[in-house]
Design an enzyme around this catalytic site. Structure first.
Site, PDB file in Angstrom:
ATOM      1  N   LYS A  26       6.226   9.097 -42.747  1.00  0.00           N
ATOM      2  CA  LYS A  26       5.852   8.586 -41.299  1.00  0.00           C
ATOM      3  C   LYS A  26       5.585   9.548 -40.266  1.00  0.00           C
ATOM      4  O   LYS A  26       5.028   9.234 -39.142  1.00  0.00           O
ATOM      5  CB  LYS A  26       7.214   7.647 -40.916  1.00  0.00           C
ATOM      6  N   HIS A  32       7.800   0.696 -51.593  1.00  0.00           N
ATOM      7  CA  HIS A  32       6.810  -0.187 -51.097  1.00  0.00           C
ATOM      8  C   HIS A  32       6.159  -1.187 -52.084  1.00  0.00           C
ATOM      9  O   HIS A  32       5.486  -2.006 -51.774  1.00  0.00           O
ATOM     10  CB  HIS A  32       5.969   0.098 -49.827  1.00  0.00           C
TER      11      HIS A  32
END
Length: 526
Positions: free
Chosen positions: A383, A435
């Site tokens: 991120k 994910h």
């Protein structure tokens, strides 16, 4: 049977008796079907002493009884064994049983027979592992004394060799992984065993450390702060206990004196050695059962040991410090990423402990579960490459923004993948796979089922569970029932079905983790 048949009228020379100890005795098992033999043997050896220890006689009147007693007393030093008892070869069968079934190669077996022709000496020596063969007519009191003395010396030396071998074996086994906590204790235990063997003392030995070695600052000379690090004999399995609960006051005084004077304190039958190195102080070595006067060479050995054992201990402390530093860096890096996305740093701690719990429940080995726990805080490290406007947008992301957001999995993997450190490598796998979805609809690579690394599958359910249970910039915290219902509905879709079932059985435990590491806003969990 008369005493004259057993012993001639020869009177043994008067040996200067050694001081017998009441604390320990050499066990002698007399095996004969005639009670007079037992009585005369005990009489002839009544004042026998070797290395400060007298004899403890155990009597067996048959081969079967001898076998049972050897099972009960595996530390028997000598067996005086008759050949002909309930059968013509009962004694020989006892000897074979001891060596081949009990696997006891320590006890010295002296075969005594009143019928030499029944068991010829050459045949017996070749076919049976015995240590001496005597006809009862030739075994005078003096010769009995001599054979027992020589047998005890052999038994003592065999024990010393075996004791040393066991100690060396522990050191070799520990050397492969010297700096793990468990292995370090094994290493110290092995060296203690070697030292007690070389000094010829008993098995009671102890290594203690002060709180200084455990990390407290300053010189610590308070005996109440000493703890057991490794123990043998009566101190076995006392690790971690305060010395004040393990030792009597006279011994505590000796420990205090050694610690205060930074020296080796020698007492009548034990020593306390202050262990030091150029870096730190605070360890003490206790060895009991010293066999008389300690020689200069033995004192030098003790001095070397007390120095080197401290260095070894400091090495493991340094290794642990390095490992702790690496883990802290991982946590702080992960916390920095979470703070950037306006999320609390405790998220990564909670995910770490949730991952560990689920990994153990899934059946992963302890080493793998710990690796996952320490690496899982890196799951969202990618991120750092996502713009703030997308990362902290309170509204739903549009299609373009979502495609940018999804790149954080690949970014995280690319940041970590080239590391040679196992935890960082695991972090790369988690960042890439957490994910992905069980049905293949996840990102970045659309992996399906068990093609997704187990680290990623566990981290996925841990991350979603914790995220839903806490407030985020784009949502409120969900109640537990709603979170469990969602995760259950995603079994076989987003999540590994086996993990979902494990999760449902672990919810109560996982909730305690959330409560232990709350976000700053106590109302985050509902």
């Amino acid at each position: 049977m008369s005493d004259d048949f057993l012993f001639a009228d020869e009177v043994p020379e008067q040996e200067q008796p050694e001081q017998a100890s009441n604390l320990a005795r050499w066990k002698v098992l007399v095996v004969d079907d005639e009670a007079e033999v037992h009585a005369v043997t005990k009489l002839a050896l009544s004042d026998f002493s070797f290395q400060g220890k007298s004899l403890e006689f155990i009597s067996a009147y048959s081969g079967a009884e001898a076998k049972a007693l050897m099972q009960q007393h595996p530390d028997t030093a000598i067996m005086l064994l008759d050949v002909v008892m309930e059968t013509d070869d009962a004694g020989l069968q006892v000897a074979r049983y001891i060596r081949e079934e009990l696997m006891n190669n320590h006890v010295r077996i002296i075969l005594r027979t009143g019928q030499p022709g029944q068991a010829p000496e050459r045949q017996v020596i070749v076919n049976y592992d015995i240590n001496d063969y005597k006809s009862k007519t030739e075994l005078t009191a003096q010769k009995l004394f001599t054979v027992v003395m020589s047998s005890l010396r052999s038994y003592r030396d065999i024990l010393a060799i075996d004791h040393s071998r066991q100690g060396l074996e522990k050191i070799i086994n520990a050397s492969a992984d010297l700096f793990s906590a468990h292995s370090m204790e094994q290493f110290i235990d092995g060296v203690l065993q070697q030292l007690t063997s070389i000094l010829g003392c008993n098995d009671d030995a102890l290594l203690v450390t002060s709180s200084l070695v455990a990390g407290s600052p300053g010189e610590d000379t308070n005996p109440e702060h000493l703890i057991v690090f490794a123990g043998m004999g009566e101190f076995e399995k006392r690790e971690g206990e305060p010395v004040t609960k393990v030792l009597e006051q006279p011994l505590l005084d000796a420990f205090y004196a050694a610690l205060k004077t930074r020296s080796i304190v020698y007492k009548e039958n034990y020593l306390v050695a202050y262990c030091t190195s150029k870096f730190t102080h605070g360890s003490l070595l206790y060895v009991s059962g010293l066999p008389g006067q300690i020689t200069d060479s033995q004192k030098k050995l003790i001095e070397l040991f007390s120095q080197n054992v401290q260095i070894a201990y400091e090495n493991v402390q340094l290794q642990h410090e390095i490992e702790d530093t690496q883990r802290e860096i991982v946590y702080r890096l992960s916390e920095a990423v979470e703070h950037r996305s306006i999320e609390t740093g405790n998220h990564v701690k909670r995910v770490a402990f949730i991952c560990y719990d689920l990994a153990k429940a899934y059946g992963l080995p302890e080493e793998e579960a710990e690796k996952l726990m320490f690496a899982s805080p890196l799951h969202d490290v990618g991120k750092v490459g996502i713009p703030d406007g997308i990362l902290n947008k309170p509204q739903r992301l549009d299609e373009r923004e979502w495609e940018v957001m999804k790149t954080h999995a690949t970014i995280g993997y690319d940041i970590l993948k080239n590391s040679k450190r196992a935890i960082i490598q695991a972090g790369a796998i988690i960042a890439r796979d957490h994910h992905e979805k069980w049905d293949g609809s996840g990102y970045p690579d659309g992996k399906k089922g068990e093609d997704i690394h187990i680290y990623g599958r566990i981290a996925a359910i841990a991350d979603v569970y914790d995220a839903l249970r806490h407030r985020r910039c784009y949502k409120s915290a969900w109640p537990l029932e709603k979170v469990v219902a969602l995760i259950e509905s995603e079994s076989g879709k987003q999540f590994d079905p086996k993990l979902v079932e494990l999760f449902k059985t672990r919810v109560e435990k996982l909730e305690t983790i959330l409560k232990k590491y709350p976000d700053s806003d106590e109302d985050d969990i509902r």
